[in-house]
Design a protein around this motif. Structure first.
Motif, PDB file in Angstrom:
ATOM      1  N   HIS A  69      20.883 -14.226   8.861  1.00 23.37           N
ATOM      2  CA  HIS A  69      21.055 -15.627   9.253  1.00 23.37           C
ATOM      3  C   HIS A  69      20.126 -15.946  10.423  1.00 23.37           C
ATOM      4  N   SER A  70      19.651 -17.182  10.491  1.00 24.19           N
ATOM      5  CA  SER A  70      18.702 -17.572  11.532  1.00 24.19           C
ATOM      6  C   SER A  70      19.270 -17.444  12.940  1.00 24.19           C
ATOM      7  N   GLN A  71      20.591 -17.435  13.073  1.00 23.73           N
ATOM      8  CA  GLN A  71      21.203 -17.354  14.403  1.00 23.73           C
ATOM      9  C   GLN A  71      20.881 -16.046  15.124  1.00 23.73           C
ATOM     10  N   THR A  78      12.144 -11.242  15.248  1.00 22.67           N
ATOM     11  CA  THR A  78      12.466 -11.554  13.855  1.00 22.67           C
ATOM     12  C   THR A  78      12.370 -10.292  13.010  1.00 22.67           C
ATOM     13  N   PRO A  82      12.779 -13.388   6.983  1.00 21.67           N
ATOM     14  CA  PRO A  82      12.367 -14.785   7.231  1.00 21.67           C
ATOM     15  C   PRO A  82      10.863 -14.967   7.222  1.00 21.67           C
ATOM     16  N   GLU A  86       8.800 -17.698   4.911  1.00 21.22           N
ATOM     17  CA  GLU A  86       7.748 -18.612   5.349  1.00 21.22           C
ATOM     18  C   GLU A  86       6.465 -18.408   4.556  1.00 21.22           C
ATOM     19  N   ASN A 195      22.687 -18.008   4.094  1.00 21.25           N
ATOM     20  CA  ASN A 195      21.823 -17.541   5.181  1.00 21.25           C
ATOM     21  C   ASN A 195      20.419 -18.132   5.068  1.00 21.25           C
ATOM     22  N   ILE A 196      19.895 -18.163   3.858  1.00 22.35           N
ATOM     23  CA  ILE A 196      18.551 -18.720   3.639  1.00 22.35           C
ATOM     24  C   ILE A 196      18.489 -20.173   4.107  1.00 22.35           C
ATOM     25  N   SER A 198      19.885 -21.567   6.409  1.00 19.84           N
ATOM     26  CA  SER A 198      20.032 -21.755   7.852  1.00 19.84           C
ATOM     27  C   SER A 198      18.697 -21.894   8.572  1.00 19.84           C
ATOM     28  N   TYR A 199      17.575 -21.630   7.884  1.00 16.13           N
ATOM     29  CA  TYR A 199      16.271 -21.640   8.548  1.00 16.13           C
ATOM     30  C   TYR A 199      15.696 -23.053   8.634  1.00 16.13           C
ATOM     31  N   GLY A 200      15.388 -23.458   9.856  1.00 17.55           N
ATOM     32  CA  GLY A 200      14.900 -24.810  10.093  1.00 17.55           C
ATOM     33  C   GLY A 200      13.605 -25.132   9.380  1.00 17.55           C
ATOM     34  N   LYS A 203      14.342 -26.558   6.024  1.00 13.01           N
ATOM     35  CA  LYS A 203      15.324 -27.643   5.983  1.00 13.01           C
ATOM     36  C   LYS A 203      14.862 -28.847   5.165  1.00 13.01           C
TER      37      LYS A 203
END
Length: 255
Positions: A69-71, A78, A82, A86, A195-196, A198-200, A203
């Motif tokens: 999760h991005s949190q 990292t 993630p 990207e 979880n995926i 959650s990444y800005g 979004k």
């Protein structure tokens, strides 16, 4: 290692020419259609059971097919997952992300055992990178599974989908075909979709339906592959009977 070297020699004599021809076709303009996250288990060969080829998918593998999760990430700290999202979805504009779990997953067996406080203690996590990885990044899957276990496995779970406002309901193994650890594996697979999302940096694409997230689950004992159908609220065996229904669902919601 001897087997690997002999395999390379066999490849040179059989598949090499065909593969080089495929490389020539895609050359510097590959157009992969999916980022495929799966487990590092040696029995999982995603390009084989999806019949995909050179240039078709980005494949990312780790213990337990987990996307943290991005949190968990601040500043420049990292992990590979993630970064792969990207590279695949932003840099290469891939429109589909697939998470594929499987039966008899050793990582999921270990995750289930981490419910024991002694087994998951800080002392034990410090001597086991695998326990530390699962404790840090799969605890949400375990919590979700415990919700399921408390209800006797017959109540649905709710997951966030592409956005916080968009959710989906999931009945886990309603026919009770699989063991406890396999049920956990299916829960874990669906948790990764949350979880995926959650990444800005994903979004806007998720909100505009320019990016889609899917779950598959592979039964290594039967070779059957299950697709999570939001329409049916469960993992559905992909076969000659269900394929038309699943294709219609994909075209309706994910085209």
């Amino acid at each position: 290692m001897d087997r690997i070297l002999r395999g390379i020699m066999k490849y040179r004599q059989t598949d090499r020419k065909k593969m080089v021809e495929q490389f020539e076709i895609v050359k510097n303009r590959p157009e992969p259609k999916a980022v495929f996250f799966t487990c590092m288990d040696s029995r999982m060969i995603p390009t084989r059971f999806t019949e995909t080829n050179v240039g078709d998918m980005f494949v990312v593998r780790n213990a337990g097919n987990i996307i943290p999760h991005s949190q968990h990430f601040v500043d420049e700290a990292t992990t590979n997952e993630p970064a792969a999202l990207e590279l695949g979805c932003v840099v290469n504009d891939i429109r589909h992300i697939i998470v594929c779990g499987h039966s008899d997953c050793k990582a999921m067996n270990l995750l289930y055992a981490l419910q024991c406080e002694e087994f998951s203690s800080q002392k034990n996590r410090r001597i086991s990178p695998l326990r530390a990885w699962l404790s840090a990044h799969a605890s949400s899957s375990l919590s979700k599974f415990q919700q399921l276990e408390m209800t006797g496995f017959d109540k649905p779970l709710v997951f966030h989908a592409e956005t916080q406002m968009r959710k989906f309901v999931a009945y886990i193994d309603p026919e009770d075909k699989f063991c406890i650890a396999d049920k956990l594996s299916q829960v874990n697979c669906l948790q990764q979709l949350q979880n995926i999302a959650s990444y800005g940096f994903l979004k806007k694409r998720l909100e505009k339906h320019q990016l889609h997230i899917h779950a598959l689950w592979f039964d290594i004992y039967t070779g059957d592959i299950y697709y999570f159908s939001r329409q049916n609220k469960r993992f559905v065996d992909v076969n000659e009977v269900t394929i038309n229904m699943l294709e219609k669902e994909v075209l309706k919601y994910y085209s």
